[in-house]
Structures are given as structure tokens and as C-alpha cells.
Write a protein that holds these residues in place. Structure first.
Motif, PDB file in Angstrom:
ATOM      1  N   VAL A  33      85.864  42.869  35.794  1.00  0.00           N
ATOM      2  CA  VAL A  33      85.241  43.776  36.746  1.00  0.00           C
ATOM      3  C   VAL A  33      85.283  43.169  38.151  1.00  0.00           C
ATOM      4  N   GLN A  34      85.798  43.947  39.100  1.00  0.00           N
ATOM      5  CA  GLN A  34      85.758  43.567  40.502  1.00  0.00           C
ATOM      6  C   GLN A  34      84.594  44.281  41.187  1.00  0.00           C
ATOM      7  N   ALA A  35      84.104  43.678  42.272  1.00  0.00           N
ATOM      8  CA  ALA A  35      82.894  44.216  42.894  1.00  0.00           C
ATOM      9  C   ALA A  35      82.927  44.066  44.408  1.00  0.00           C
ATOM     10  N   ASN A  36      82.234  44.988  45.058  1.00  0.00           N
ATOM     11  CA  ASN A  36      81.970  44.933  46.485  1.00  0.00           C
ATOM     12  C   ASN A  36      80.743  44.062  46.737  1.00  0.00           C
ATOM     13  N   LEU A  37      80.614  43.585  47.958  1.00  0.00           N
ATOM     14  CA  LEU A  37      79.480  42.745  48.320  1.00  0.00           C
ATOM     15  C   LEU A  37      78.827  43.250  49.600  1.00  0.00           C
ATOM     16  N   VAL A  38      77.502  43.304  49.578  1.00  0.00           N
ATOM     17  CA  VAL A  38      76.707  43.580  50.778  1.00  0.00           C
ATOM     18  C   VAL A  38      75.546  42.592  50.795  1.00  0.00           C
ATOM     19  N   PRO A  86      87.764  36.220  48.636  1.00  0.00           N
ATOM     20  CA  PRO A  86      88.886  35.812  49.489  1.00  0.00           C
ATOM     21  C   PRO A  86      88.588  35.898  50.982  1.00  0.00           C
ATOM     22  N   ALA A  87      87.788  36.902  51.383  1.00  0.00           N
ATOM     23  CA  ALA A  87      87.479  37.076  52.803  1.00  0.00           C
ATOM     24  C   ALA A  87      86.238  37.950  52.944  1.00  0.00           C
ATOM     25  N   TYR A  88      85.507  37.706  54.016  1.00  0.00           N
ATOM     26  CA  TYR A  88      84.243  38.393  54.286  1.00  0.00           C
ATOM     27  C   TYR A  88      84.314  39.094  55.644  1.00  0.00           C
ATOM     28  N   ARG A  89      83.319  39.926  55.877  1.00  0.00           N
ATOM     29  CA  ARG A  89      83.082  40.477  57.205  1.00  0.00           C
ATOM     30  C   ARG A  89      81.647  40.141  57.621  1.00  0.00           C
ATOM     31  N   VAL A  90      81.482  39.764  58.886  1.00  0.00           N
ATOM     32  CA  VAL A  90      80.167  39.466  59.430  1.00  0.00           C
ATOM     33  C   VAL A  90      79.842  40.502  60.498  1.00  0.00           C
ATOM     34  N   ILE A 243      76.405  40.739  55.986  1.00  0.00           N
ATOM     35  CA  ILE A 243      77.667  40.185  55.510  1.00  0.00           C
ATOM     36  C   ILE A 243      78.196  41.109  54.417  1.00  0.00           C
ATOM     37  N   THR A 244      79.476  41.424  54.464  1.00  0.00           N
ATOM     38  CA  THR A 244      80.114  42.228  53.416  1.00  0.00           C
ATOM     39  C   THR A 244      81.444  41.576  53.047  1.00  0.00           C
ATOM     40  N   HIS A 245      82.049  42.077  51.971  1.00  0.00           N
ATOM     41  CA  HIS A 245      83.429  41.673  51.682  1.00  0.00           C
ATOM     42  C   HIS A 245      84.353  42.321  52.699  1.00  0.00           C
TER      43      HIS A 245
END
Length: 263
Positions: A33-38, A86-90, A243-245
Motif C-alpha cells: 500500500v502506498q500513501a499520501n502524507l500531510v 522520496p521527496a516532500y513539500r514544505v 508538510i506534505t509528500h
């Protein structure tokens, strides 16, 4: 790099933590399972939880961490959400300010992480059913589009639904709907078939996130709700930090696809 398509979720996380994987994750660790992050400050966590509950199609919750704890114990014990993507957004005050590969220096004791289901989860099932997943076929990130369909607001969080798109023939779209109905916590069945203008999408060749893919004769666009939806909400909420993916750069859990079937 080692072929990660047959890897485990833990293998992918280890590659991210070691700094050897910073690319999109479609097709990696197939069957996991892959997932989004917040990640938001605690003072805004209840509003975001309510936003997810009111918008379960684009925001199906898999796990929520305790404040300050980067370990998603329910879906990947021992993982570290600060390093294992692998990479995030701020985001600061609603503005995207950075796309790092590690957010340890930004972590605070009041941050709460939300792990949200992702459509990449059902792609293995589509492939097993011999249905096309064009972005994997072309080695690209999935195309994602901001629509004119509004989410139900909650506190400071509001905004449009974001969708991902996979081109298919009408017959394939019907079969894909049956497959994806098994995965309601990975966005489930499509939200729209056909004319993108009905969603307010002016040009399939210009996705808001990800990469444009080829649509072949006899195919139509098929759209699923997408876990990038919270990033549109972040822009409107204008939180002091979030912070998100990075779109397409997902968190790999220890859950197997079958664990989400029928939930």
C-alpha cells in the motif's frame, strides 16, 4: 539502483532514508500500500481530521500519529515519516517554499502526521487484471488535475477536489471500476468518465501535477479522486507550516493491497 518493483515497502523506505531514491513511486513495491502524507501543527489537526472525514473519497485515512511522533505505528512500525519518502513539500502561509528529501530539521514536537490512502495501491490490481496503467507503461508520474468540484469544508480547510487520470477504453473502464470498488481506502471507484470539461479541466495535456500521458484512439479519460487534494486545501488554509509528500512521491507502508480490500 536495485529494481524496486519487486521490493517490499520497507526496502523502498530504506532507499529513501539512504538518499538513493528521490523519484516518483508508481510501480514500486507492487502489492504494498502506498500513501499520501500531510503534516500539520496540533492546533489544526482536528480541523484536518474533520476535513478528511467529510471528504473520504479524496482523503481516506489510514493512520494518524501522536503529536511529535514521526512513526506511523499502525501502517509501518519503525518507519520515520521525516526521512522515508522520496521527496516532500514544505508550505508556509499557504505558499510552497521547498521540496526537500528529508524534513528532520523542520520537525517539531507539535506536528501531527496523517497517512492517507493512494490510488497507486490499486494499480497492481489493475495490472493483474490486464488493464492499462499508462503512466507506468510510459515510465512517468500519474497526471493529476485540479477540478472545479468543491470539497466539503472543515474549519480552515477547503478547496477543490484533485483527480488523477488513467486513459482506458469504455470496456476497460467498466472492468477497472469493478477492480477499484475493492479498495475504498485507496480512493475506490472513479469519480468521472469522459469529458474533462465537466470537471473544469481545460487541457489533459497540461496536468497541474505529474506528467501528461498518451491517450490512444478509442480511449477516454477516467478520473479518480486523488490524495493531492489536501495540498490544494493547504494553500487556502495558509497554515504557518505544513508538510506534505511531493505529488507522486509516496510513502510505502507495510500493509499489503489485500489488507485494504473491502474496508
Amino acid at each position: 539502483m536495485t529494481d524496486l518493483s519487486r521490493a517490499t515497502g520497507a526496502d523502498v523506505r530504506a532507499a529513501c532514508r539512504a538518499g538513493t531514491l528521490a523519484t516518483p513511486t508508481p510501480g514500486l513495491a507492487l502489492g504494498y500500500v502506498q500513501a499520501n502524507l500531510v503534516v500539520v501543527p496540533k492546533e489544526f489537526a482536528f480541523d484536518f481530521l474533520l476535513f478528511c472525514q467529510r471528504n473520504p473519497k479524496p482523503c481516506p485515512l489510514l493512520d494518524v500519529t501522536e503529536p511529535g511522533d514521526p512513526e506511523p505505528k499502525a501502517v509501518a512500525p519503525g518507519a520515520d515519516l521525516r526521512t522515508d519518502l522520496p521527496a516532500y513539500r514544505v508550505w508556509r502561509d499557504g505558499q510552497l517554499v521547498d521540496e526537500p528529501t528529508d524534513v528532520r530539521r523542520l520537525w517539531r514536537d507539535d506536528l501531527v502526521a496523517f497517512v492517507i490512502g493512494c490510488s497507486f495501491t490499486f494499480e497492481n490490481a489493475l495490472l493483474e487484471a490486464r488493464l492499462p496503467v499508462r503512466h507506468i507503461e510510459q515510465g512517468l508520474n500519474v497526471p493529476m488535475y485540479t477540478t472545479t468540484r468543491p470539497c466539503r469544508p472543515a474549519g480552515r480547510f477547503s478547496g477543490p477536489v484533485v483527480v488523477s487520470m488513467r486513459p482506458m477504453t469504455p470496456e476497460q473502464a467498466v472492468a477497472a471500476t469493478r477492480v477499484c470498488a475493492r479498495f475504498p481506502r485507496a480512493h475506490g471507484v472513479p469519480v468521472h468518465f469522459g469529458d474533462p470539461a465537466a470537471l473544469g479541466i481545460p487541457d489533459l495535456g497540461r496536468p497541474d501535477f505529474g506528467d501528461a500521458v498518451e491517450t490512444r484512439p478509442g480511449e477516454m479519460p477516467v478520473f479518480w479522486a486523488c490524495g493531492v487534494t489536501p495540498q490544494a486545501a493547504m494553500m487556502r488554509a495558509q497554515l504557518p507550516i505544513a508538510i506534505t509528500h511531493k505529488p507522486g512521491h509516496m510513502f510505502l507502508t507495510d500493509l499489503r493491497d489485500a489488507d485494504l480490500e473491502g474496508e
